[in-house]
Design a protein around this motif. Structure first.
Motif, mmCIF file in Angstrom:
data_model
loop_
_atom_site.group_PDB
_atom_site.id
_atom_site.type_symbol
_atom_site.label_atom_id
_atom_site.label_comp_id
_atom_site.label_asym_id
_atom_site.label_seq_id
_atom_site.Cartn_x
_atom_site.Cartn_y
_atom_site.Cartn_z
ATOM 1 N N ASN A 481 39.833 31.713 48.086
ATOM 2 C CA ASN A 481 39.329 32.921 47.430
ATOM 3 C C ASN A 481 38.687 32.591 46.100
ATOM 4 O O ASN A 481 37.622 33.096 45.774
ATOM 5 C CB ASN A 481 40.467 33.917 47.201
ATOM 6 C CG ASN A 481 40.760 34.720 48.443
ATOM 7 O OD1 ASN A 481 40.121 34.504 49.475
ATOM 8 N ND2 ASN A 481 41.704 35.621 48.355
ATOM 9 N N VAL A 482 39.356 31.731 45.346
ATOM 10 C CA VAL A 482 38.868 31.471 44.006
ATOM 11 C C VAL A 482 37.667 30.526 44.037
ATOM 12 O O VAL A 482 36.853 30.538 43.124
ATOM 13 C CB VAL A 482 40.015 30.959 43.111
ATOM 14 C CG1 VAL A 482 40.269 29.494 43.313
ATOM 15 C CG2 VAL A 482 39.729 31.256 41.664
ATOM 16 N N SER A 516 48.601 34.331 43.921
ATOM 17 C CA SER A 516 47.171 34.007 43.974
ATOM 18 C C SER A 516 46.507 33.898 42.608
ATOM 19 O O SER A 516 45.788 32.948 42.347
ATOM 20 C CB SER A 516 46.420 35.034 44.802
ATOM 21 O OG SER A 516 47.035 35.193 46.028
ATOM 22 N N ILE A 517 46.743 34.876 41.722
ATOM 23 C CA ILE A 517 46.030 34.803 40.428
ATOM 24 C C ILE A 517 46.549 33.621 39.609
ATOM 25 O O ILE A 517 45.807 33.020 38.837
ATOM 26 C CB ILE A 517 46.081 36.118 39.610
ATOM 27 C CG1 ILE A 517 47.508 36.508 39.240
ATOM 28 C CG2 ILE A 517 45.352 37.235 40.308
ATOM 29 C CD1 ILE A 517 47.559 37.566 38.119
ATOM 30 N N ALA A 520 44.759 30.598 40.977
ATOM 31 C CA ALA A 520 43.362 30.618 40.539
ATOM 32 C C ALA A 520 43.266 30.185 39.077
ATOM 33 O O ALA A 520 42.404 29.366 38.712
ATOM 34 C CB ALA A 520 42.799 32.019 40.706
ATOM 35 N N THR A 521 44.155 30.684 38.238
ATOM 36 C CA THR A 521 44.100 30.342 36.816
ATOM 37 C C THR A 521 44.383 28.854 36.613
ATOM 38 O O THR A 521 43.703 28.174 35.831
ATOM 39 C CB THR A 521 45.123 31.204 36.032
ATOM 40 O OG1 THR A 521 44.934 32.560 36.405
ATOM 41 C CG2 THR A 521 44.963 31.042 34.536
ATOM 42 N N LEU A 542 44.693 38.353 44.976
ATOM 43 C CA LEU A 542 43.302 38.218 44.562
ATOM 44 C C LEU A 542 42.377 38.391 45.753
ATOM 45 O O LEU A 542 42.638 37.850 46.833
ATOM 46 C CB LEU A 542 43.147 36.799 43.978
ATOM 47 C CG LEU A 542 41.844 36.451 43.291
ATOM 48 C CD1 LEU A 542 41.626 37.333 42.075
ATOM 49 C CD2 LEU A 542 41.873 34.981 42.843
ATOM 50 N N GLY A 546 37.203 38.648 43.319
ATOM 51 C CA GLY A 546 37.810 38.511 42.002
ATOM 52 C C GLY A 546 38.583 39.737 41.553
ATOM 53 O O GLY A 546 38.978 39.842 40.398
ATOM 54 N N ILE A 597 39.950 39.143 37.867
ATOM 55 C CA ILE A 597 40.419 37.812 37.475
ATOM 56 C C ILE A 597 39.938 37.490 36.058
ATOM 57 O O ILE A 597 40.592 36.760 35.313
ATOM 58 C CB ILE A 597 39.976 36.742 38.511
ATOM 59 C CG1 ILE A 597 40.652 35.391 38.258
ATOM 60 C CG2 ILE A 597 38.465 36.558 38.525
ATOM 61 C CD1 ILE A 597 42.074 35.333 38.637
#
Ligand SMILES: Nc1ncnc2c1ncn2[C@@H]1O[C@H](COP(=O)(O)OP(=O)(O)OP(=O)(O)O)[C@@H](O)[C@H]1O
Length: 636
Positions: A481-482, A516-517, A520-521, A542, A546, A597
């Protein structure tokens, strides 16, 4: 855009009680019938009432502790007691291995057995008197003719012969197999976890099978739960745990409404015996969770479906004044049912309702997992009793809450303590590629540090996502996703890189799709060399666009973060109303809602590169990415 959370309004006790006026729960009227005591399952109550009038089977699916067995019991109360019957089992003079069955109106069976027993006792007395007379006469006669010894021997032989020849009185007395005399209501039998014998009836083994010492076969016949619930309700929870053969036999019993009893163990003498069919015209209430349906014999399921109703139990109800009032009544019901604990005052009831709100983890909902809530009522009451208090107060409830923690909560606390000892958590400073994620185990939160490292790929074709720990699939999905976002924003194609992700200290039971976030971070931080603020923890799902999507368990997660010493928690904006953290934590944490995000990066990344990176993202956001819209809001 981000915004600081508004101070959550403190709900006054009177509001929590839905406007109910009372001094203590003793003032609240508890309905007499069980069906009227059921709370929040109106749909189920309606079906149960209908099924009771029409004598239909019912299958209830739902979370444990939502009132499935209570409803089944309530259904038995609704059935007419006039129809109840007794069942007697008789010795068969022609074939001892085929005992006879007789069905009588309730109460008659007991009468007959009592009369027959009395008659048998009188017959036995008469026979014994006759025997004694004969033996005495022989002994006296033998003594007179000088043959005392022979007289004793002859008497003993005659005694044995007569005992053997004369019919045994107990053979003629029937056994009361199913008794409904003095029953106030139709029978309710809980056959959850019952083995075949207990469910379908059995014939006991007889170690003395001859020589006048044997127990008559009809005496050894035992009724099963299906027979005991004749004209009543047979309740089986976790129906899928019943062996497939037993389910098949149950199906036969359901269809035929009668089922002969035989010995269940092949090696026992009971297996030789088979009674005439015994009536078992019961209403079946099967229960379980969703897995139960998969493990159920298809024919049995279809029988219930075809001749009855299926009910899905609710876990929550809307948080309205009416429903709060129902919970007030629930507390009164539980206090009354327990019988030993002191009544609850308004503050204590309000605290229970506050907990019912908290436990749902969702806005404007009240929990219907009432068995657990009932447990809290009892522990609070016990604490009050131990103190000799006349009334249970909010203070008792608050103490009960910390005492009556679930195994998951205790596990999470132990986990936290262990991690803290070894400094697994960071709650200050900055670090590249490291994020404090949050997850749930059961009904408890845990902080889950996540590390990311991005390296040029070793593989010739394409890069890989290499995740360790138990959340590999989730990690891969989050990176996918990211990656679209990263590609657009940074121009870097991470498909030619290896992304390593590590969840520190994950173990069985941790649910992580809300990580998920965090992933991603961590990946963006590692890729762009931007440090992450370790005073921040985060949770959120996420989408490929975004957007930060809502997740479950935010209250527990925030509390876990506070316990781990974190000062700021980022959560999905859509979850803001679900935050019901305890009063004591409120001043210890700042909660930041995030809808994209970008919001997450804004509040978690630090350092000089951050602003440039955020500018790029803003540009990207205004242009839009126009990629596949495959996101579906998930709640984890
Ligand atoms: N809807 C409800 N209304 C009122 N009381 C309830 C309700 N649900 C549960 N309770 C309380 O919790 C107790 C336990 O509930 P019950 O045994 O019926 O749950 P269950 O769904 O059958 O759980 P399990 O599947 O584990 O057997 C009940 O005796 C009652 O005191």
């Amino acid at each position: 855009m981000t915004e600081k959370i508004e101070e959550e309004p403190v709900i006054e006790n009177d509001d929590l009680l839905g406007g109910c006026e009372f001094e203590s729960t003793d003032d609240i009227e508890v309905p007499k019938s069980l069906i009227d005591q059921v709370i929040g399952q109106e749909h189920a109550v309606e079906i149960i009432k209908k099924a009771a009038t029409q004598r239909r089977h019912v299958m209830m699916i739902g979370t444990p502790g939502t009132g499935k067995s209570m409803l089944a019991r309530a259904m038995a109360e609704l059935l007419p007691k006039e129809e109840l019957q007794d069942v007697l089992v008789y010795h068969n003079l022609e074939d001892a291995n085929n005992p006879k069955i007789r069905v009588l109106p309730a109460g008659k069976g007991k009468e007959i057995v009592t009369i027959q027993k009395e008659e048998a006792r009188r017959r036995a007395q008469a026979r014994n008197t006759l025997l004694i007379l004969i033996i005495f006469s022989i002994v006296i006669y033998a003594t007179l003719v000088g043959q005392f010894i022979w007289g004793i021997i002859a008497a003993a032989m005659i005694f044995m012969a007569l005992k053997y020849i004369m019919p045994r009185e107990d053979m003629l007395v029937p056994k009361l197999l199913v008794s409904n005399s003095d029953k106030e209501r139709a029978p309710f039998t809980d056959a959850t976890g019952a083995h075949a014998g207990a469910l379908l009836g059995d014939v006991r083994h007889d170690p003395f099978q001859s020589g006048g010492l044997e127990t008559p076969s009809h005496e050894r016949v035992e009724a099963g739960a299906i027979h005991k619930s004749h004209k009543g309700v047979l309740f089986i929870d976790e129906i899928n745990t019943l062996r497939i053969e037993s389910q098949q036999q149950l199906l036969t019993a359901l269809q035929e409404k009668e089922y002969a009893i035989t010995g269940q163990s092949e090696r026992s003498s009971g297996a030789m015996v088979k009674t005439d069919p015994v009536p078992c015209d019961f209403i079946m209430v099967a229960a379980g969770n969703l897995d139960a349906m998969a493990g159920m014999h298809p024919a049995l399921r279809s029988r219930i479906k075809g001749y009855g109703y299926e009910i899905y139990m609710r876990d929550t109800m809307d948080d309205t004044p009416e429903n709060r009032q129902k919970l007030v009544r629930f507390v009164a019901q539980e206090v009354k049912k327990d019988g030993k604990i002191p009544p609850f005052d308004k503050s204590a009831v309000a605290e229970i309702i506050r907990e019912a709100k908290r436990r749902t983890g969702r806005k404007n909902k009240l929990s219907l997992i009432l068995r657990d809530l009932g447990g809290l009522v009892r522990v609070a009451g016990d604490i009050a009793t131990a103190e000799g208090a006349k009334i249970t107060t909010a203070e008792h409830v608050l103490r009960a809450k910390s005492m009556a923690r679930s195994v998951e909560q205790q596990l999470a606390d132990q986990y936290l303590e262990h991690r803290r000892d070894y400094k697994f958590f960071k709650n200050e400073g900055e670090e590249i590629g490291r994020v404090n994620g949050l997850a749930v185990i059961g009904d408890s939160g845990v902080m889950l540090p996540i590390l990311a490292e991005v390296t040029p790929t070793q593989s010739k074709s394409e890069g890989h996502v290499i995740a360790t720990g138990m959340l590999q699939d989730i990690a891969k999905e989050a990176v996918q996703n990211v990656s679209a976002i990263i590609k657009k924003v940074t121009g870097k194609d991470i498909s030619n890189k290896d992304v390593h992700i590590q969840f520190i200290g994950t173990y069985e039971g941790v649910e992580g799709d809300s990580a998920s976030i965090s992933i991603a971070t961590a990946v963006v931080s590692a890729l762009e060399d931007i440090p992450v603020d370790q005073r921040v923890a985060m949770t959120g799902s996420l989408s490929v666009r975004g957007d930060v999507l809502p997740v479950g368990g935010v209250t527990h997660k925030i509390e876990a973060a506070v316990k781990a010493g974190v000062k700021t928690v980022i959560i999905p904006k859509a979850n803001m109303d679900d935050v019901l953290i305890e009063e004591k934590y409120k001043d210890m944490v700042k909660i930041i809602p995030a809808s994209t995000i970008e919001d997450v990066f804004e509040h978690s990344l630090r350092g000089i590169k951050k602003e440039r990176f955020l500018d790029k993202i803003k540009n990207f956001a205004s242009v839009g990415i126009g990629i596949l819209d495959i996101d579906k809001p998930t709640v984890s």
